[in-house]
Write a protein that holds these residues in place. Structure first.
Motif, PDB file in Angstrom:
ATOM      1  N   ILE A   1       5.506  36.824 -15.656  1.00 50.16           N
ATOM      2  CA  ILE A   1       5.522  37.108 -17.089  1.00 50.16           C
ATOM      3  C   ILE A   1       5.734  38.605 -17.264  1.00 50.16           C
ATOM      4  N   GLY A   2       6.436  38.962 -18.305  1.00 52.11           N
ATOM      5  CA  GLY A   2       6.692  40.380 -18.495  1.00 52.11           C
ATOM      6  C   GLY A   2       7.143  40.727 -19.896  1.00 52.11           C
ATOM      7  N   PHE A   3       7.179  42.013 -20.123  1.00 51.03           N
ATOM      8  CA  PHE A   3       7.647  42.607 -21.372  1.00 51.03           C
ATOM      9  C   PHE A   3       6.880  42.115 -22.597  1.00 51.03           C
ATOM     10  N   PRO A   4       5.530  42.154 -22.515  1.00 47.34           N
ATOM     11  CA  PRO A   4       4.760  41.786 -23.709  1.00 47.34           C
ATOM     12  C   PRO A   4       4.988  42.827 -24.795  1.00 47.34           C
ATOM     13  N   VAL A   5       5.021  42.355 -26.009  1.00 46.43           N
ATOM     14  CA  VAL A   5       5.210  43.271 -27.132  1.00 46.43           C
ATOM     15  C   VAL A   5       4.501  42.689 -28.344  1.00 46.43           C
ATOM     16  N   SER A   6       3.992  43.580 -29.172  1.00 50.25           N
ATOM     17  CA  SER A   6       3.306  43.147 -30.388  1.00 50.25           C
ATOM     18  C   SER A   6       4.146  43.491 -31.612  1.00 50.25           C
ATOM     19  N   ASN A   7       3.824  42.811 -32.675  1.00 47.03           N
ATOM     20  CA  ASN A   7       4.470  43.050 -33.959  1.00 47.03           C
ATOM     21  C   ASN A   7       3.978  44.396 -34.495  1.00 47.03           C
ATOM     22  N   PRO A   8       4.862  45.407 -34.568  1.00 48.80           N
ATOM     23  CA  PRO A   8       4.406  46.727 -35.010  1.00 48.80           C
ATOM     24  C   PRO A   8       4.033  46.786 -36.487  1.00 48.80           C
ATOM     25  N   ASP A   9       4.436  45.759 -37.240  1.00 50.75           N
ATOM     26  CA  ASP A   9       4.155  45.748 -38.676  1.00 50.75           C
ATOM     27  C   ASP A   9       2.889  44.960 -39.027  1.00 50.75           C
ATOM     28  N   ALA A  10       2.300  44.288 -38.030  1.00 49.92           N
ATOM     29  CA  ALA A  10       1.092  43.495 -38.292  1.00 49.92           C
ATOM     30  C   ALA A  10      -0.137  44.388 -38.174  1.00 49.92           C
ATOM     31  N   ASP A  11      -1.082  44.187 -39.069  1.00 50.99           N
ATOM     32  CA  ASP A  11      -2.334  44.941 -39.030  1.00 50.99           C
ATOM     33  C   ASP A  11      -3.116  44.618 -37.769  1.00 50.99           C
ATOM     34  N   LYS A  12      -3.889  45.582 -37.311  1.00 52.48           N
ATOM     35  CA  LYS A  12      -4.704  45.423 -36.109  1.00 52.48           C
ATOM     36  C   LYS A  12      -5.634  44.211 -36.224  1.00 52.48           C
ATOM     37  N   GLU A  13      -6.205  43.998 -37.392  1.00 52.69           N
ATOM     38  CA  GLU A  13      -7.125  42.883 -37.592  1.00 52.69           C
ATOM     39  C   GLU A  13      -6.426  41.542 -37.396  1.00 52.69           C
ATOM     40  N   ILE A  14      -5.181  41.443 -37.817  1.00 61.16           N
ATOM     41  CA  ILE A  14      -4.413  40.202 -37.672  1.00 61.16           C
ATOM     42  C   ILE A  14      -4.105  39.931 -36.202  1.00 61.16           C
ATOM     43  N   LYS A  15      -3.911  41.004 -35.432  1.00 62.44           N
ATOM     44  CA  LYS A  15      -3.556  40.860 -34.021  1.00 62.44           C
ATOM     45  C   LYS A  15      -4.770  40.657 -33.113  1.00 62.44           C
ATOM     46  N   GLU A  16      -5.960  40.900 -33.614  1.00 61.67           N
ATOM     47  CA  GLU A  16      -7.179  40.829 -32.804  1.00 61.67           C
ATOM     48  C   GLU A  16      -7.287  39.488 -32.078  1.00 61.67           C
ATOM     49  N   GLY A  17      -7.394  39.540 -30.754  1.00 61.01           N
ATOM     50  CA  GLY A  17      -7.534  38.341 -29.928  1.00 61.01           C
ATOM     51  C   GLY A  17      -6.237  37.626 -29.624  1.00 61.01           C
ATOM     52  N   GLY A  18      -5.158  38.072 -30.210  1.00 62.25           N
ATOM     53  CA  GLY A  18      -3.878  37.388 -30.040  1.00 62.25           C
ATOM     54  C   GLY A  18      -3.323  37.453 -28.633  1.00 62.25           C
ATOM     55  N   PHE A  19      -3.440  38.602 -28.003  1.00 58.62           N
ATOM     56  CA  PHE A  19      -2.884  38.737 -26.653  1.00 58.62           C
ATOM     57  C   PHE A  19      -3.657  37.871 -25.664  1.00 58.62           C
ATOM     58  N   SER A  20      -4.963  37.797 -25.805  1.00 58.02           N
ATOM     59  CA  SER A  20      -5.770  36.926 -24.948  1.00 58.02           C
ATOM     60  C   SER A  20      -5.381  35.462 -25.144  1.00 58.02           C
ATOM     61  N   ASN A  21      -5.186  35.057 -26.396  1.00 58.75           N
ATOM     62  CA  ASN A  21      -4.748  33.688 -26.680  1.00 58.75           C
ATOM     63  C   ASN A  21      -3.385  33.412 -26.069  1.00 58.75           C
ATOM     64  N   LEU A  22      -2.509  34.383 -26.134  1.00 57.18           N
ATOM     65  CA  LEU A  22      -1.181  34.242 -25.552  1.00 57.18           C
ATOM     66  C   LEU A  22      -1.278  34.040 -24.044  1.00 57.18           C
ATOM     67  N   LEU A  23      -2.083  34.854 -23.373  1.00 60.64           N
ATOM     68  CA  LEU A  23      -2.245  34.732 -21.925  1.00 60.64           C
ATOM     69  C   LEU A  23      -2.869  33.394 -21.535  1.00 60.64           C
ATOM     70  N   GLU A  24      -3.804  32.911 -22.330  1.00 65.09           N
ATOM     71  CA  GLU A  24      -4.425  31.618 -22.051  1.00 65.09           C
ATOM     72  C   GLU A  24      -3.390  30.492 -22.142  1.00 65.09           C
ATOM     73  N   ALA A  25      -2.566  30.521 -23.168  1.00 67.43           N
ATOM     74  CA  ALA A  25      -1.544  29.485 -23.333  1.00 67.43           C
ATOM     75  C   ALA A  25      -0.496  29.558 -22.222  1.00 67.43           C
ATOM     76  N   VAL A  26      -0.098  30.756 -21.850  1.00 68.12           N
ATOM     77  CA  VAL A  26       0.875  30.934 -20.770  1.00 68.12           C
ATOM     78  C   VAL A  26       0.287  30.443 -19.452  1.00 68.12           C
ATOM     79  N   SER A  27      -0.979  30.730 -19.204  1.00 65.75           N
ATOM     80  CA  SER A  27      -1.638  30.277 -17.980  1.00 65.75           C
ATOM     81  C   SER A  27      -1.684  28.756 -17.912  1.00 65.75           C
TER      82      SER A  27
END
Length: 130
Positions: A61-87
């Motif tokens: 897996i590579g090149f993770p990127v976040s939405n630069p226009d989304a507020d930090k609160e909206i993104k909270e926990g998102g990367f962990s959820n993404l990694l769980e689904a990918v796993s």
């Protein structure tokens, strides 16, 4: 939050805009795999990561990127959820290992908290352009 597996061709314009929004280099589409996983909070896409299949027990897996226009609160926990689904997807595909790299401390911390183990330290990677 919901994670979707989508065709990279469909999501590439968004990834490109996100890379530009973070002042990251924009990767050519030919460098990317066929699949990208995208994490959504409601209807807002907040994170993506590329998934490379191999003919071995290891996927990459590579090149993770976040939405630069989304507020930090909206993104909270998102990367962990993404990694769980990918796993989970990698397990379903029969992979034994997921490989990735990151020089970013925050990403490293999330990887470790998501049961990724540190591999080689102080190793450079090399690419040969053909």
């Amino acid at each position: 939050m919901k994670v979707k597996n989508v065709k990279t061709n469909m999501f590439y314009p968004t990834m490109k805009a996100w890379w530009e929004g973070h002042n990251f280099p924009v990767l050519d589409r030919g460098f990317l795999p066929e699949e990208v996983f995208v994490c959504y909070n409601g209807h807002i896409a907040i994170y993506s990561i590329c998934f490379y299949h191999t003919d071995s027990g290891l996927c990459w897996i590579g090149f993770p990127v976040s939405n630069p226009d989304a507020d930090k609160e909206i993104k909270e926990g998102g990367f962990s959820n993404l990694l769980e689904a990918v796993s989970e997807y990698a397990k379903q595909c029969g992979y034994n290992f997921i490989f990735t790299t990151s020089p970013i401390k925050h990403v490293q911390d999330i990887l470790v908290s998501s049961d990724f183990n540190l591999g080689d330290e102080n190793v450079n990677h090399y690419l040969k352009i053909l």
